[in-house]
Motif scaffolding. Structure first.
Motif, PDB file in Angstrom:
ATOM      1  N   GLU A 465       0.813  -1.101   0.228  1.00  0.00           N
ATOM      2  CA  GLU A 465       0.190   0.045  -0.097  1.00  0.00           C
ATOM      3  C   GLU A 465       0.824   1.155   0.098  1.00  0.00           C
ATOM      4  N   ALA A 466       2.100   0.762   0.879  1.00  0.00           N
ATOM      5  CA  ALA A 466       2.831   2.543   0.154  1.00  0.00           C
ATOM      6  C   ALA A 466       3.870   2.248  -0.552  1.00  0.00           C
ATOM      7  N   GLN A 467       4.240   1.596  -1.106  1.00  0.00           N
ATOM      8  CA  GLN A 467       4.486   1.630  -2.496  1.00  0.00           C
ATOM      9  C   GLN A 467       3.069   2.303  -3.161  1.00  0.00           C
ATOM     10  N   LEU A 468       2.189   1.494  -3.429  1.00  0.00           N
ATOM     11  CA  LEU A 468       1.425   2.354  -4.167  1.00  0.00           C
ATOM     12  C   LEU A 468       0.496   4.057  -3.743  1.00  0.00           C
ATOM     13  N   LYS A 469       1.024   4.276  -2.604  1.00  0.00           N
ATOM     14  CA  LYS A 469       0.161   5.707  -2.226  1.00  0.00           C
ATOM     15  C   LYS A 469       1.653   6.602  -2.793  1.00  0.00           C
ATOM     16  N   TYR A 470       3.229   6.032  -1.881  1.00  0.00           N
ATOM     17  CA  TYR A 470       4.109   7.237  -2.088  1.00  0.00           C
ATOM     18  C   TYR A 470       5.029   7.181  -3.350  1.00  0.00           C
ATOM     19  N   THR A 471       4.903   6.266  -4.366  1.00  0.00           N
ATOM     20  CA  THR A 471       4.824   6.292  -5.622  1.00  0.00           C
ATOM     21  C   THR A 471       4.633   6.208  -6.660  1.00  0.00           C
ATOM     22  N   LEU A 472       5.238   5.768  -8.132  1.00  0.00           N
ATOM     23  CA  LEU A 472       4.043   6.136  -8.742  1.00  0.00           C
ATOM     24  C   LEU A 472       3.740   5.035  -9.819  1.00  0.00           C
ATOM     25  N   PRO A 473       2.915   4.067  -9.286  1.00  0.00           N
ATOM     26  CA  PRO A 473       2.680   2.371 -10.044  1.00  0.00           C
ATOM     27  C   PRO A 473       1.822   2.047 -11.048  1.00  0.00           C
ATOM     28  N   PHE A 474       1.166   2.929 -10.952  1.00  0.00           N
ATOM     29  CA  PHE A 474      -0.308   2.934 -12.422  1.00  0.00           C
ATOM     30  C   PHE A 474       0.830   3.679 -13.696  1.00  0.00           C
ATOM     31  N   ALA A 475       2.585   4.046 -13.591  1.00  0.00           N
ATOM     32  CA  ALA A 475       2.570   5.609 -14.710  1.00  0.00           C
ATOM     33  C   ALA A 475       3.476   4.298 -15.082  1.00  0.00           C
ATOM     34  N   PRO A 476       3.339   4.529 -16.884  1.00  0.00           N
ATOM     35  CA  PRO A 476       5.491   3.979 -17.212  1.00  0.00           C
ATOM     36  C   PRO A 476       6.146   4.490 -16.905  1.00  0.00           C
ATOM     37  N   PHE A 477       7.395   4.378 -16.623  1.00  0.00           N
ATOM     38  CA  PHE A 477       8.927   4.823 -16.094  1.00  0.00           C
ATOM     39  C   PHE A 477       9.400   3.863 -16.805  1.00  0.00           C
ATOM     40  N   VAL A 478      10.772   3.981 -16.568  1.00  0.00           N
ATOM     41  CA  VAL A 478      11.960   3.123 -16.758  1.00  0.00           C
ATOM     42  C   VAL A 478      11.966   2.435 -15.353  1.00  0.00           C
ATOM     43  N   GLU A 479      11.775   1.038 -14.922  1.00  0.00           N
ATOM     44  CA  GLU A 479      11.307   0.293 -13.384  1.00  0.00           C
ATOM     45  C   GLU A 479      13.008   0.379 -13.392  1.00  0.00           C
ATOM     46  N   ASP A 480      13.214   0.232 -12.340  1.00  0.00           N
ATOM     47  CA  ASP A 480      14.430  -0.111 -11.616  1.00  0.00           C
ATOM     48  C   ASP A 480      13.769  -0.941 -10.110  1.00  0.00           C
ATOM     49  N   TYR A 481      14.333  -2.409 -10.639  1.00  0.00           N
ATOM     50  CA  TYR A 481      13.846  -3.192  -9.820  1.00  0.00           C
ATOM     51  C   TYR A 481      14.331  -3.293  -8.595  1.00  0.00           C
ATOM     52  N   ALA A 482      15.713  -2.979  -8.388  1.00  0.00           N
ATOM     53  CA  ALA A 482      16.552  -2.689  -7.059  1.00  0.00           C
ATOM     54  C   ALA A 482      15.835  -1.938  -6.054  1.00  0.00           C
ATOM     55  N   ARG A 483      14.572  -0.985  -6.440  1.00  0.00           N
ATOM     56  CA  ARG A 483      13.612  -0.610  -5.798  1.00  0.00           C
ATOM     57  C   ARG A 483      13.114  -0.837  -4.935  1.00  0.00           C
ATOM     58  N   PHE A 484      12.765  -2.817  -4.800  1.00  0.00           N
ATOM     59  CA  PHE A 484      11.495  -3.503  -4.048  1.00  0.00           C
ATOM     60  C   PHE A 484      12.862  -4.515  -3.141  1.00  0.00           C
ATOM     61  N   LEU A 485      14.236  -4.056  -3.894  1.00  0.00           N
ATOM     62  CA  LEU A 485      15.778  -4.740  -2.506  1.00  0.00           C
ATOM     63  C   LEU A 485      15.126  -3.952  -0.968  1.00  0.00           C
ATOM     64  N   THR A 486      15.127  -3.066  -1.465  1.00  0.00           N
ATOM     65  CA  THR A 486      15.069  -2.815   0.858  1.00  0.00           C
ATOM     66  C   THR A 486      14.120  -2.535   1.172  1.00  0.00           C
ATOM     67  N   GLY A 487      13.092  -2.968   0.411  1.00  0.00           N
ATOM     68  CA  GLY A 487      11.495  -2.676   1.024  1.00  0.00           C
ATOM     69  C   GLY A 487      10.496  -3.729   0.968  1.00  0.00           C
ATOM     70  N   TYR A 488      11.360  -4.914   0.445  1.00  0.00           N
ATOM     71  CA  TYR A 488      10.806  -6.215   0.276  1.00  0.00           C
ATOM     72  C   TYR A 488      11.570  -7.126   1.435  1.00  0.00           C
ATOM     73  N   THR A 489      10.912  -7.449   1.626  1.00  0.00           N
ATOM     74  CA  THR A 489      11.140  -8.877   2.636  1.00  0.00           C
ATOM     75  C   THR A 489      11.956  -9.781   2.236  1.00  0.00           C
ATOM     76  N   GLN A 490      12.839 -10.856   2.926  1.00  0.00           N
ATOM     77  CA  GLN A 490      13.528 -11.882   2.328  1.00  0.00           C
ATOM     78  C   GLN A 490      12.693 -12.985   1.117  1.00  0.00           C
ATOM     79  N   ALA A 491      11.104 -13.073   1.805  1.00  0.00           N
ATOM     80  CA  ALA A 491      10.938 -13.594   1.179  1.00  0.00           C
ATOM     81  C   ALA A 491      10.329 -13.473  -0.048  1.00  0.00           C
ATOM     82  N   GLN A 492       9.656 -12.071  -0.381  1.00  0.00           N
ATOM     83  CA  GLN A 492       9.315 -11.424  -1.796  1.00  0.00           C
ATOM     84  C   GLN A 492      10.752 -11.577  -2.611  1.00  0.00           C
ATOM     85  N   ILE A 493      12.113 -10.642  -1.413  1.00  0.00           N
ATOM     86  CA  ILE A 493      13.010 -11.109  -2.975  1.00  0.00           C
ATOM     87  C   ILE A 493      13.434 -12.409  -3.316  1.00  0.00           C
TER      88      ILE A 493
END
Length: 580
Positions: A465-493
């Motif tokens: 929910e925080a990703q949805l609210k504080y970033t632009l998940p609905f928009a096209p851009f150059v997505e950097d997968y590294a952004r998930f690494l500090t926000g995701y748990t080890q199970a998600q990674i």
């Protein structure tokens, strides 16, 4: 029914000529700098003195002469191994006054109760402040998106931007262009979105993936900095596995045994979450039977999964699961691909399909009674150890996820397109990936952006929910997968690595393959009835309303309805796609 949304009153702040002159100057400079680094520099010949005849033998050339790279082939955005968002060269804001565009946006059903509070966050506000281009949402649950699309498109009253139209308009994207629903985006891209145009020109694979069968571009799709990882797969109650001393199931037989144990030992009322279609959308189990619910190709030959022998075997297995109570007796009421998070947490469900981004949301439902809840990804199901599930999806791609198709109701697409071009710049993509600096992310000691506790440890909402609210998940851009690494748990990674561990995409049709307008009328006149028949019979075979002994008669009926012609059309399109 939607009303006419926005009165657009903006004037452009900068002339188009000046904008592209600036971009052109920047591009030329970049090319010259790249070439100068790799090309030997020689002394210029004097313009005032004639060149003297050599008095001695000329020096021999080096054995290897560095090859000068032609300017037009020097990669600026696409390097072959990654897509690099370039610096912004546009003057901001893009408009003198704010111009507003409305967007049809679908969201995962579990977010229904809070979606209104999540969409309008600081990143969206910052995008408006920088560009003077504003986005308003017409947001609906993904469970009803197709129905809402049908109503909107039939009325002719729909928003400026239609997100992910391809999944909700059965005649296909080329037909959507022919029907006047959306623009052919080719000219829009060439005129106003030069960064995107550059990537299309630099990579044949990306161009093919984004070009329709008729040679059109039907939207602006998010690009990935590096080839994508899958974001969807099966999740299991790992705490139950551990308690029961069971290993992670890989084969159909192992999964069946695990589900049976979850039912008898853990009291799960729906050990495997099956949706109303009778199959999961990522082929995680049907692929074990070397089939799928739609068209696929095997070594270049197109086939229709529901009439292949593997489908009969799949339906036999699912019928047995239904009889044994390993799926819900009313599974056809499960209208979403994903289960209710609370039902997973309370112990009703043991194995289910889920996105990696939504995995942690289930932990919001942990109480004292289920405090040991632990979830983990499991590999795609196979028939025998050592097999490969050839129906993997969603990884190894340069494009995917969010696609914006600009509709014919968008009266002035130019400011919108320029804002999209901004989103593909380095600072625009940084905003899309991470949000606003100091609010949802900060630079670390190495100068690398990292999401902060606003995302990872928000006291009010979960990570997704925080990703949805504080970033632009609905928009096209150059997505950097590294952004998930500090926000995701080890199970998600770990999840994408596990999901991809025993699957490939060898049998899936190319991402960019779509129905051509040349065949669409004929194809739809045949396939629409076949699709309805297939959907009805899949559930009849699973529930036992139709005995599996009737499967051959079902195949004959589908054949008589003209499925061979549909297969032939897709074969023609596949062959043409390879030669685009």
């Amino acid at each position: 029914m939607l009303s006419k949304y926005i009165i657009r009153t903006a004037a452009l702040a900068l002339s188009l000529l000046l904008l592209f002159s600036t971009l052109g100057a920047c591009t030329s400079k970049s090319v010259e700098e790249d070439v100068s680094e790799s090309t030997p520099v020689t002394e210029p010949v004097s313009e005032t003195e004639p060149e003297a005849e050599p008095e001695t033998e000329p020096a021999e050339l080096p054995e290897e002469v560095p090859e000068t790279v032609p300017e037009e082939t020097v990669p600026l955005v696409f390097t072959g191994t990654e897509i690099i968002a370039p610096p912004n060269t546009m003057e901001l804001p893009l408009c003198e006054e704010v111009v507003t565009y409305d967007l049809f946006f679908s969201f995962p059903p579990p977010l229904a109760e809070m979606i209104d509070s999540l969409l309008y966050g600081p990143a969206l506000e910052e995008l408006t402040n920088r560009t003077n281009v504003s986005i308003e949402f017409y947001a609906v649950s993904a469970a009803v998106a197709s129905e809402r699309y049908s109503i909107m498109l039939a009325s002719g009253d729909y928003p400026d931007i239609l997100q992910d139209l391809s999944a909700n308009y059965s005649p296909g994207l080329d037909q959507a262009i022919a029907d006047g629903i959306i623009y052919n985006h080719t000219d829009l891209i060439n005129d106003y979105i030069p960064i995107y145009a550059e990537v299309l020109a630099a990579s044949e694979d990306i161009r093919l993936a984004l070009t329709t069968t008729d040679g059109n571009i039907a939207g602006i799709t998010r690009l990935y900095k590096e080839p994508s990882r899958t974001k969807l797969g099966n999740i299991i109650r790992q705490d139950w596995l551990d308690d029961l001393g069971l290993e992670t199931p890989n084969t159909v037989a192992e999964l069946t045994d695990v589900l049976q144990a979850f039912k008898t030992e853990k009291g799960a009322t729906e050990p495997y979450y099956l949706n109303y279609l009778g199959y999961s959308s990522n082929f995680s189990i049907t692929g074990a039977f070397e089939t799928t619910y739609t068209f696929y190709q095997e070594n270049g030959t197109v086939k229709f999964g529901p009439i292949e022998p593997g489908m009969k075997e799949y339906l036999e297995t699912m019928h047995q699961w239904y009889v044994d109570g390993l799926v819900s007796p009313d599974y056809f009421s499960n209208i979403s691909n994903y289960p209710n998070s609370g039902n997973v947490a309370n112990g009703s469900i043991g194995v289910f399909l889920q996105e990696d981004s939504l995995l942690e949301d289930i932990y919001n439902y942990v109480t004292e009674d289920n405090k040991n809840l632990k979830l983990a990804a499991i590999p795609s199901t196979i028939m025998n150890e050592g097999d490969i599930n050839h129906f993997g999806s969603g990884y190894g791609d340069w494009t995917g996820g969010t696609t914006w198709s600009i509709s014919s109701n968008c009266e002035d697409p130019e400011p919108l397109c320029k804002a999209i071009n901004y989103l593909f710049t380095a600072e625009g993509s940084l905003l899309g990936n991470y949000g606003v600096e100091g609010v949802s992310w900060n630079y670390d000691e190495d100068g690398v952006p990292r999401v902060n506790e606003t995302i990872t440890n928000n006291p009010e909402i979960g990570n997704n929910e925080a990703q949805l609210k504080y970033t632009l998940p609905f928009a096209p851009f150059v997505e950097d997968y590294a952004r998930f690494l500090t926000g995701y748990t080890q199970a998600q990674i770990d999840a994408p690595i596990i999901w991809q561990s025993n699957s490939d995409k060898a049998y899936t049709l190319p991402t960019g393959l779509s129905m051509s307008t040349v065949y669409s009328d004929e194809y739809n006149s045949i396939y629409n009835d076949i699709s309805t028949l297939v959907s009805e019979n899949i559930n009849k075979f699973i529930t036992g309303e139709a005995d599996i002994s009737e499967f051959d008669s079902f195949v004959e009926q589908v054949t008589e309805m003209g499925i061979d012609r549909c297969i032939e059309i897709w074969q023609i399109l596949l062959d043409e796609y390879k030669n685009k």
